[in-house]
Scaffold this active site. Sequence first.
Site, PDB file in Angstrom:
ATOM      1  N   CYS A  91      38.886  48.996  43.185  1.00 55.41           N
ATOM      2  CA  CYS A  91      39.627  48.006  42.388  1.00 55.41           C
ATOM      3  C   CYS A  91      38.741  47.246  41.415  1.00 55.41           C
ATOM      4  O   CYS A  91      39.223  46.731  40.405  1.00 55.41           O
ATOM      5  CB  CYS A  91      40.326  47.004  43.303  1.00 55.41           C
ATOM      6  SG  CYS A  91      41.186  47.750  44.695  1.00 55.41           S
ATOM      7  N   HIS A 343      48.668  46.362  39.130  1.00 52.87           N
ATOM      8  CA  HIS A 343      47.231  46.507  39.403  1.00 52.87           C
ATOM      9  C   HIS A 343      46.834  47.965  39.206  1.00 52.87           C
ATOM     10  O   HIS A 343      46.614  48.689  40.175  1.00 52.87           O
ATOM     11  CB  HIS A 343      46.964  46.038  40.835  1.00 52.87           C
ATOM     12  CG  HIS A 343      45.562  46.198  41.329  1.00 52.87           C
ATOM     13  ND1 HIS A 343      44.462  46.324  40.501  1.00 52.87           N
ATOM     14  CD2 HIS A 343      45.069  46.245  42.601  1.00 52.87           C
ATOM     15  CE1 HIS A 343      43.373  46.454  41.234  1.00 52.87           C
ATOM     16  NE2 HIS A 343      43.718  46.410  42.506  1.00 52.87           N
ATOM     17  N   CYS A 373      39.301  41.428  44.984  1.00 51.70           N
ATOM     18  CA  CYS A 373      38.962  42.140  46.215  1.00 51.70           C
ATOM     19  C   CYS A 373      38.880  43.630  45.913  1.00 51.70           C
ATOM     20  O   CYS A 373      39.359  44.113  44.883  1.00 51.70           O
ATOM     21  CB  CYS A 373      39.983  41.863  47.308  1.00 51.70           C
ATOM     22  SG  CYS A 373      41.659  42.428  46.942  1.00 51.70           S
TER      23      CYS A 373
END
Length: 387
Positions: A91, A343, A373
């Site tokens: 991510c 995302h 995160c």
Amino acid sequence: MKQAVIVDCIRTPMGRSKAGVFRNVRAETLSAELMKGLLLRNPQLDPNTIEDVIWGCVQQTLEQGFNIARNASLLAGIPKTAGAVTVNRLCGSSMEAIHQAARAIMTGMGDTFIIGGVEHMGHVPMNHGVDFHPGLANNVAKASGMMGLTAEMLGKLHGITREQQDAFAVRSHQRAHAATVEGRFAKEIYGIEGHDANGALIKVLHDEVIRPETSMESLAALRPVFDPANGTVTAGTSSALSDGASAMLVMEESKARALGLPIRARIRSMAVAGCDAAIMGYGPVPATQKALARAGITVNDLDVIELNEAFAAQSLPCVKDLGLLDVVDEKINLNGGAIALGHPLGCSGARISTTLINLMEHKDATLGLATMCIGLGQGIATVFERV
């Protein structure tokens, strides 16, 4: 030590991954259009001086495989003398791209970089081809690779209720919708061609994923999706599935000034940190603490904060333990976040940094933090400073 600065930053609109506006647009195209856009917006820059293209992408296979950074840069017409590399910190991939460019500039290994990231989650799903080693179970909980279950765990550990999660999600959609209506995303969104529901070619100028009708009542009707029997995390309190890309022009400050280019922000400090994979969503806390210490500031010195909303159950514990609960509405995700915008994994680090810099300009703020995160237990953080 030389100073790395952000000269420009843009992103695509966020397209819905299921039958969305970018369903017929490839990830390389999303990336290449932004690369071209940065050059068009900054004509003083000679493309032949670009040192490297550093591009974040998580699922590096199919259209995103074989070094999408190079494929997209060639597609964009960037001179062949520029390098190109695809990086993967899950991510945090495109924030890692920011950090790699900044470190190169600080150490004299180049002065002009195009960085960013992409993820077309409609074409290449998050779990495509994933095959974890069975031996991982000796060191981490089996559910650590299931992001929704890690959010459930983190939420339970911190006493986060279903109602708190729903309220956080409603806020995300409301603020993202308000930002759209009021034109606050206009400076960061770079229009990309896509297709409407009838298949007609259109110029996409707005995020497709925001649901302004979201309410506490509509979210309360959703069933927990990851732990149906005992859970609290629903699809509505998780980051939306979306397709998109983001990009930045990162330069050495004196070089940018010599060319008459704007200095939109300095990179003040950077950090990564690890945490237990079973509560991977907690990573922003240690990463932020490191970044603040390296910048010589405290969390109270920050004017604006972008915290990637992987899950409401993940974001709220980070807000709590960073001591920010009392300033959420004044400082954090003022234009909404990933629950509303989605995302797209490799895109998000540069996307939230782009949104942060635009918010800092809008509010005439000095210090901002972007943090997120990372799956399997990491966090990444960047402190930006306007000058």
